[in-house]
Enzyme design. Structure first.
Site, short mmCIF file in Angstrom:
data_model
loop_
_atom_site.label_atom_id
_atom_site.label_comp_id
_atom_site.label_asym_id
_atom_site.label_seq_id
_atom_site.Cartn_x
_atom_site.Cartn_y
_atom_site.Cartn_z
N CYS A 116 0.55 13.41 23.85
CA CYS A 116 0.49 12.09 23.21
C CYS A 116 1.54 11.09 23.70
O CYS A 116 1.26 9.90 23.77
CB CYS A 116 0.58 12.25 21.68
SG CYS A 116 -0.78 13.23 21.01
N HIS A 258 2.63 5.86 18.21
CA HIS A 258 1.44 6.67 18.47
C HIS A 258 0.58 6.74 17.21
O HIS A 258 1.10 6.97 16.11
CB HIS A 258 1.88 8.08 18.89
CG HIS A 258 0.78 9.07 18.95
ND1 HIS A 258 -0.41 8.82 19.60
CD2 HIS A 258 0.67 10.32 18.43
CE1 HIS A 258 -1.20 9.86 19.48
NE2 HIS A 258 -0.58 10.79 18.77
N ASN A 288 -6.82 9.60 16.77
CA ASN A 288 -5.76 9.99 17.69
C ASN A 288 -6.35 10.08 19.09
O ASN A 288 -7.13 10.98 19.39
CB ASN A 288 -5.18 11.34 17.25
CG ASN A 288 -4.02 11.80 18.12
OD1 ASN A 288 -3.80 11.31 19.22
ND2 ASN A 288 -3.27 12.76 17.62
#
Length: 331
Positions: A116, A258, A288
């Site tokens: 990520c 994020h 996500n």
């Protein structure tokens, strides 16, 4: 004292597949509900690529937009750094496929695997390439097709992930206007890898009938433990990036974290001392998207007028590895 930058983010472009998987769609596949998903994650829908839409193709679409916005062509690129946790193939790199699609014949191209925070890691690598004199203009890409490594029989992970790509052009600047990358901060802790990983499918446990039957080629996550680690790591990363840049939270115009989980985002903002009206949130639209998450959020903030020329941005992310990273950027 604020650091004088020598590399800037000159432009941005994004691409998301048109297909949308809503929470209502997931309720037909899993024992879950829209209310349960929204309460725990903040996610309402996520974009899912078609089988014939590769990570390289999504990256190419985002990259062409970034190149056009910067007023350059693929032949102006010295390097391509592509962050992804879901490469099209294990060999060669997706970055090389992207280079071929773009026709960026002069560019060195390679992938990095940092999950990520991949976009932040790739940005730091690009800055280093410029600092060393290896490159003057670098294409940084964060792109994912997480739908292909998500187990849609596992309620704890199936609700989380989506597909998309974002790209920025990073190039040398004299820093005279103060715009550019003011700091980056990267960290890892491999001891925590089993909390978020893909057990099978690599060279340690190659694809086999056993791996497929066990579904170990899909992502596995210990949600509660990951949440705790993410909050602590992102808080540290925010502090360190601001310290290295010589700025305070009051000077930050927008925090772009994020987009993993609304609760993690809220906890990170609270620690950084920033009200939620100074935080970019679009996890509800995309879920996500790992390394694509920050550029997707950044581009939306620019489109909505929340980021303008000279805005001071704090980027922060956490992911599998464990890895985490942050950056302060004057747009």
């Amino acid at each position: 004292m604020m650091r004088r930058p020598f590399a800037e983010m000159a432009s941005i472009g994004v691409a998301v597949p048109p297909g949308v998987l809503t929470n209502a769609d997931l309720t037909k596949m899993l024992d879950t509900s829209d209310e349960w998903i929204v309460e725990r994650t903040g996610i309402r829908e996520r974009h899912i690529a078609r089988p014939d839409q590769s990570v390289a193709m999504l990256s190419c679409e985002a990259s062409m937009k970034a190149l056009q916005d910067a007023g350059i062509t693929p032949l102006d690129l010295d390097s391509i750094v592509l962050a992804t946790a879901s490469p099209d193939r294990l060999l060669p790199s997706t970055a090389c496929d992207l280079q071929a699609l773009l026709g960026a014949d002069r560019a060195a191209a390679f992938d990095i695997a940092a999950a990520c925070p991949g976009f932040v890691f790739a940005t730091s690598v690009a800055e280093g390439l410029i600092a060393s004199g290896q490159s003057e203009t670098v294409l940084v890409v964060g792109a994912e097709k997480l739908s292909t490594i998500t187990d849609f029989q596992d309620r704890s992970t199936a609700i989380l992930f989506g597909d998309g790509a974002g790209a920025v052009v990073v190039r040398r600047t004299d820093g005279s206007d103060g715009r550019g990358i003011l700091s980056t901060y990267l960290r890892s802790d491999g001891k925590l890898a089993p909390l978020l990983y893909r057990p099978g499918g690599g060279s340690a446990d190659p694809i086999s009938e056993k791996v497929v039957c066990e579904r170990s080629h899909y992502m596995k996550m210990a949600g509660r433990e990951v949440f705790k680690a993410a909050v602590l790591a992102m808080a540290e990363a925010c502090d360190e990036a601001m310290r290295r840049a010589g700025v305070t939270a009051d000077e930050i115009d927008l925090l772009i974290p994020h987009q993993a989980n609304i609760r993690i985002i809220e906890a990170t903002a609270k620690h950084a001392g920033m009200p939620m009206d100074k935080v970019m949130v679009n996890v509800d639209r995309y879920g996500n998207t790992s390394s694509a998450s920050i550029p997707l959020a950044m581009e939306q903030a620019i489109t909505e007028g929340r980021v303008q020329r000279g805005s001071l941005l704090l980027l922060v992310a956490f992911g599998a590895g464990f890895t985490w990273g942050s950056a302060v950027v004057r747009w």
